[in-house]
Design a protein around this motif. Sequence first.
Motif, PDB file in Angstrom:
ATOM      1  N   MET A   1       0.812  -1.187   0.000  1.00 30.18           N
ATOM      2  CA  MET A   1       0.000   0.000   0.000  1.00 30.18           C
ATOM      3  C   MET A   1       0.859   1.255   0.000  1.00 30.18           C
ATOM      4  SD  MET A   1      -3.208  -0.783   2.450  1.00 30.18           S
ATOM      5  CE  MET A   1      -2.683  -2.173   3.405  1.00 30.18           C
ATOM      6  N   LEU A   2       1.913   1.228   0.783  1.00 30.47           N
ATOM      7  CA  LEU A   2       2.767   2.412   0.838  1.00 30.47           C
ATOM      8  C   LEU A   2       3.482   2.649  -0.486  1.00 30.47           C
ATOM      9  CD1 LEU A   2       4.254   2.097   4.428  1.00 30.47           C
ATOM     10  CD2 LEU A   2       2.319   3.470   3.650  1.00 30.47           C
ATOM     11  N   GLU A   3       3.848   1.562  -1.156  1.00 31.42           N
ATOM     12  CA  GLU A   3       4.462   1.713  -2.480  1.00 31.42           C
ATOM     13  C   GLU A   3       3.505   2.391  -3.442  1.00 31.42           C
ATOM     14  OE1 GLU A   3       6.527  -1.411  -4.658  1.00 31.42           O
ATOM     15  OE2 GLU A   3       7.213  -2.185  -2.725  1.00 31.42           O
ATOM     16  N   ALA A   4       2.251   2.003  -3.395  1.00 32.20           N
ATOM     17  CA  ALA A   4       1.250   2.595  -4.283  1.00 32.20           C
ATOM     18  C   ALA A   4       1.116   4.088  -4.014  1.00 32.20           C
ATOM     19  CB  ALA A   4      -0.099   1.898  -4.109  1.00 32.20           C
ATOM     20  N   LEU A   5       1.213   4.481  -2.759  1.00 30.62           N
ATOM     21  CA  LEU A   5       1.088   5.894  -2.406  1.00 30.62           C
ATOM     22  C   LEU A   5       2.418   6.640  -2.516  1.00 30.62           C
ATOM     23  CD1 LEU A   5      -1.310   5.571   0.652  1.00 30.62           C
ATOM     24  CD2 LEU A   5      -1.855   6.450  -1.635  1.00 30.62           C
ATOM     25  N   GLY A   6       3.475   5.919  -2.858  1.00 29.05           N
ATOM     26  CA  GLY A   6       4.789   6.528  -2.992  1.00 29.05           C
ATOM     27  C   GLY A   6       4.904   7.445  -4.197  1.00 29.05           C
ATOM     28  N   ASP A   7       4.023   7.273  -5.152  1.00 25.03           N
ATOM     29  CA  ASP A   7       4.032   8.109  -6.347  1.00 25.03           C
ATOM     30  C   ASP A   7       3.160   9.343  -6.103  1.00 25.03           C
ATOM     31  OD1 ASP A   7       4.471   8.210  -9.483  1.00 25.03           O
ATOM     32  OD2 ASP A   7       2.357   8.683  -9.096  1.00 25.03           O
ATOM     33  N   GLY A   8       3.672  10.521  -6.428  1.00 23.12           N
ATOM     34  CA  GLY A   8       2.960  11.768  -6.183  1.00 23.12           C
ATOM     35  C   GLY A   8       1.615  11.861  -6.886  1.00 23.12           C
ATOM     36  N   THR A   9       1.552  11.384  -8.127  1.00 25.86           N
ATOM     37  CA  THR A   9       0.286  11.426  -8.862  1.00 25.86           C
ATOM     38  C   THR A   9      -0.736  10.512  -8.219  1.00 25.86           C
ATOM     39  OG1 THR A   9       1.447  11.942 -10.924  1.00 25.86           O
ATOM     40  CG2 THR A   9      -0.798  11.095 -11.121  1.00 25.86           C
ATOM     41  N   ARG A  10      -0.320   9.336  -7.792  1.00 29.56           N
ATOM     42  CA  ARG A  10      -1.259   8.419  -7.127  1.00 29.56           C
ATOM     43  C   ARG A  10      -1.740   8.996  -5.797  1.00 29.56           C
ATOM     44  NH1 ARG A  10       1.789   4.374  -9.826  1.00 29.56           N
ATOM     45  NH2 ARG A  10       3.243   4.051  -8.109  1.00 29.56           N
ATOM     46  N   ARG A  11      -0.838   9.655  -5.070  1.00 25.77           N
ATOM     47  CA  ARG A  11      -1.266  10.297  -3.817  1.00 25.77           C
ATOM     48  C   ARG A  11      -2.310  11.372  -4.101  1.00 25.77           C
ATOM     49  NH1 ARG A  11       4.001  10.209  -2.573  1.00 25.77           N
ATOM     50  NH2 ARG A  11       4.265  12.428  -2.998  1.00 25.77           N
ATOM     51  N   THR A  12      -2.092  12.149  -5.145  1.00 27.77           N
ATOM     52  CA  THR A  12      -3.051  13.197  -5.507  1.00 27.77           C
ATOM     53  C   THR A  12      -4.393  12.580  -5.866  1.00 27.77           C
ATOM     54  OG1 THR A  12      -1.281  14.655  -6.274  1.00 27.77           O
ATOM     55  CG2 THR A  12      -3.507  15.111  -7.091  1.00 27.77           C
ATOM     56  N   ILE A  13      -4.377  11.501  -6.650  1.00 26.93           N
ATOM     57  CA  ILE A  13      -5.613  10.813  -7.022  1.00 26.93           C
ATOM     58  C   ILE A  13      -6.309  10.290  -5.774  1.00 26.93           C
ATOM     59  CG2 ILE A  13      -6.547   8.761  -8.177  1.00 26.93           C
ATOM     60  CD1 ILE A  13      -4.361   9.229 -10.351  1.00 26.93           C
ATOM     61  N   PHE A  14      -5.559   9.681  -4.880  1.00 20.71           N
ATOM     62  CA  PHE A  14      -6.122   9.149  -3.643  1.00 20.71           C
ATOM     63  C   PHE A  14      -6.757  10.273  -2.821  1.00 20.71           C
ATOM     64  CE2 PHE A  14      -5.755   7.539   0.755  1.00 20.71           C
ATOM     65  CZ  PHE A  14      -6.450   6.351   0.614  1.00 20.71           C
ATOM     66  N   GLU A  15      -6.091  11.406  -2.744  1.00 17.73           N
ATOM     67  CA  GLU A  15      -6.617  12.550  -1.993  1.00 17.73           C
ATOM     68  C   GLU A  15      -7.882  13.102  -2.647  1.00 17.73           C
ATOM     69  OE1 GLU A  15      -3.218  15.125  -1.706  1.00 17.73           O
ATOM     70  OE2 GLU A  15      -2.181  13.729  -0.360  1.00 17.73           O
ATOM     71  N   PRO A  32      -2.548  17.035 -14.582  1.00 20.76           N
ATOM     72  CA  PRO A  32      -1.807  17.243 -15.833  1.00 20.76           C
ATOM     73  C   PRO A  32      -1.364  15.926 -16.487  1.00 20.76           C
ATOM     74  CG  PRO A  32      -0.339  17.582 -13.992  1.00 20.76           C
ATOM     75  CD  PRO A  32      -1.700  17.283 -13.415  1.00 20.76           C
ATOM     76  N   VAL A  33      -2.202  14.891 -16.391  1.00 23.10           N
ATOM     77  CA  VAL A  33      -1.899  13.597 -17.015  1.00 23.10           C
ATOM     78  C   VAL A  33      -3.112  13.145 -17.823  1.00 23.10           C
ATOM     79  CG1 VAL A  33      -0.215  12.880 -15.275  1.00 23.10           C
ATOM     80  CG2 VAL A  33      -2.604  12.309 -14.961  1.00 23.10           C
ATOM     81  N   SER A  34      -2.886  12.246 -18.747  1.00 27.97           N
ATOM     82  CA  SER A  34      -3.953  11.769 -19.621  1.00 27.97           C
ATOM     83  C   SER A  34      -4.893  10.814 -18.888  1.00 27.97           C
ATOM     84  CB  SER A  34      -3.344  11.045 -20.828  1.00 27.97           C
ATOM     85  OG  SER A  34      -2.694   9.865 -20.390  1.00 27.97           O
ATOM     86  N   ARG A  35      -6.044  10.585 -19.489  1.00 31.22           N
ATOM     87  CA  ARG A  35      -6.987   9.619 -18.917  1.00 31.22           C
ATOM     88  C   ARG A  35      -6.397   8.218 -18.846  1.00 31.22           C
ATOM     89  NH1 ARG A  35     -12.985  11.274 -21.253  1.00 31.22           N
ATOM     90  NH2 ARG A  35     -12.910  13.415 -20.465  1.00 31.22           N
ATOM     91  N   PRO A  36      -5.689   7.764 -19.908  1.00 33.24           N
ATOM     92  CA  PRO A  36      -5.068   6.436 -19.801  1.00 33.24           C
ATOM     93  C   PRO A  36      -4.063   6.353 -18.647  1.00 33.24           C
ATOM     94  CG  PRO A  36      -5.170   7.085 -22.100  1.00 33.24           C
ATOM     95  CD  PRO A  36      -5.560   8.291 -21.286  1.00 33.24           C
ATOM     96  N   ALA A  37      -3.330   7.443 -18.407  1.00 25.14           N
ATOM     97  CA  ALA A  37      -2.371   7.453 -17.298  1.00 25.14           C
ATOM     98  C   ALA A  37      -3.113   7.388 -15.961  1.00 25.14           C
ATOM     99  CB  ALA A  37      -1.493   8.695 -17.352  1.00 25.14           C
ATOM    100  N   VAL A  38      -4.232   8.116 -15.853  1.00 27.15           N
ATOM    101  CA  VAL A  38      -5.033   8.071 -14.630  1.00 27.15           C
ATOM    102  C   VAL A  38      -5.540   6.653 -14.418  1.00 27.15           C
ATOM    103  CG1 VAL A  38      -7.202   8.836 -13.565  1.00 27.15           C
ATOM    104  CG2 VAL A  38      -5.666  10.509 -14.613  1.00 27.15           C
ATOM    105  N   SER A  39      -5.994   6.011 -15.492  1.00 25.50           N
ATOM    106  CA  SER A  39      -6.484   4.630 -15.391  1.00 25.50           C
ATOM    107  C   SER A  39      -5.399   3.697 -14.878  1.00 25.50           C
ATOM    108  CB  SER A  39      -7.000   4.137 -16.739  1.00 25.50           C
ATOM    109  OG  SER A  39      -8.161   4.842 -17.100  1.00 25.50           O
ATOM    110  N   GLN A  40      -4.171   3.882 -15.346  1.00 21.33           N
ATOM    111  CA  GLN A  40      -3.069   3.046 -14.882  1.00 21.33           C
ATOM    112  C   GLN A  40      -2.781   3.284 -13.400  1.00 21.33           C
ATOM    113  OE1 GLN A  40      -1.409   0.487 -16.438  1.00 21.33           O
ATOM    114  NE2 GLN A  40      -3.087   0.780 -17.884  1.00 21.33           N
ATOM    115  N   HIS A  41      -2.815   4.538 -12.987  1.00 25.49           N
ATOM    116  CA  HIS A  41      -2.603   4.843 -11.567  1.00 25.49           C
ATOM    117  C   HIS A  41      -3.721   4.245 -10.720  1.00 25.49           C
ATOM    118  CE1 HIS A  41       0.942   7.335 -11.837  1.00 25.49           C
ATOM    119  NE2 HIS A  41       0.382   8.090 -12.774  1.00 25.49           N
ATOM    120  N   LEU A  42      -4.952   4.329 -11.202  1.00 26.70           N
ATOM    121  CA  LEU A  42      -6.081   3.746 -10.471  1.00 26.70           C
ATOM    122  C   LEU A  42      -5.948   2.233 -10.370  1.00 26.70           C
ATOM    123  CD1 LEU A  42      -8.938   5.942 -11.915  1.00 26.70           C
ATOM    124  CD2 LEU A  42      -8.288   5.785  -9.498  1.00 26.70           C
ATOM    125  N   LYS A  43      -5.416   1.612 -11.412  1.00 23.57           N
ATOM    126  CA  LYS A  43      -5.207   0.161 -11.387  1.00 23.57           C
ATOM    127  C   LYS A  43      -4.237  -0.204 -10.261  1.00 23.57           C
ATOM    128  CE  LYS A  43      -3.450  -3.663 -14.143  1.00 23.57           C
ATOM    129  NZ  LYS A  43      -2.805  -4.079 -15.374  1.00 23.57           N
TER     130      LYS A  43
END
Length: 104
Positions: A1-15, A32-43
């Motif tokens: 879980m911490l690894e997943a939140l280690g990325d700044g974009t994923r933390r922003t999405i989580f917040e 400032p990222v594409s929808r496909p990139a958001v989908s990957q972060h959500l995955k």
Amino acid sequence: MLEALGDGTRRTIFELLAAGPRSVAQIADGLPVSRPAVSQHLKVLKEAGLVSATAVGTRRVYAVDPAGLAAVRAYFDRFWHQSLAAFAQAAEGGATGNPVEERS
């Protein structure tokens, strides 16, 4: 879980999701990222158990998974309790580790 939140974009999405459920499009509109990139972060967040997805028509709406959030909190609570116990021990025993004498 911490690894997943280690990325700044994923933390922003989580917040963002902590404020309420959102679709990929709604999340991407604020980043400032594409929808496909958001989908990957959500995955990644979903695989880590931090978010869940619900089908609403043709969209998927993502939300913070309470069980995943509870696991993260439990992880940090463990350190908080250890820190408080160490502080109490230091306060009672002083810097040398000797117990403070009781006063009558």
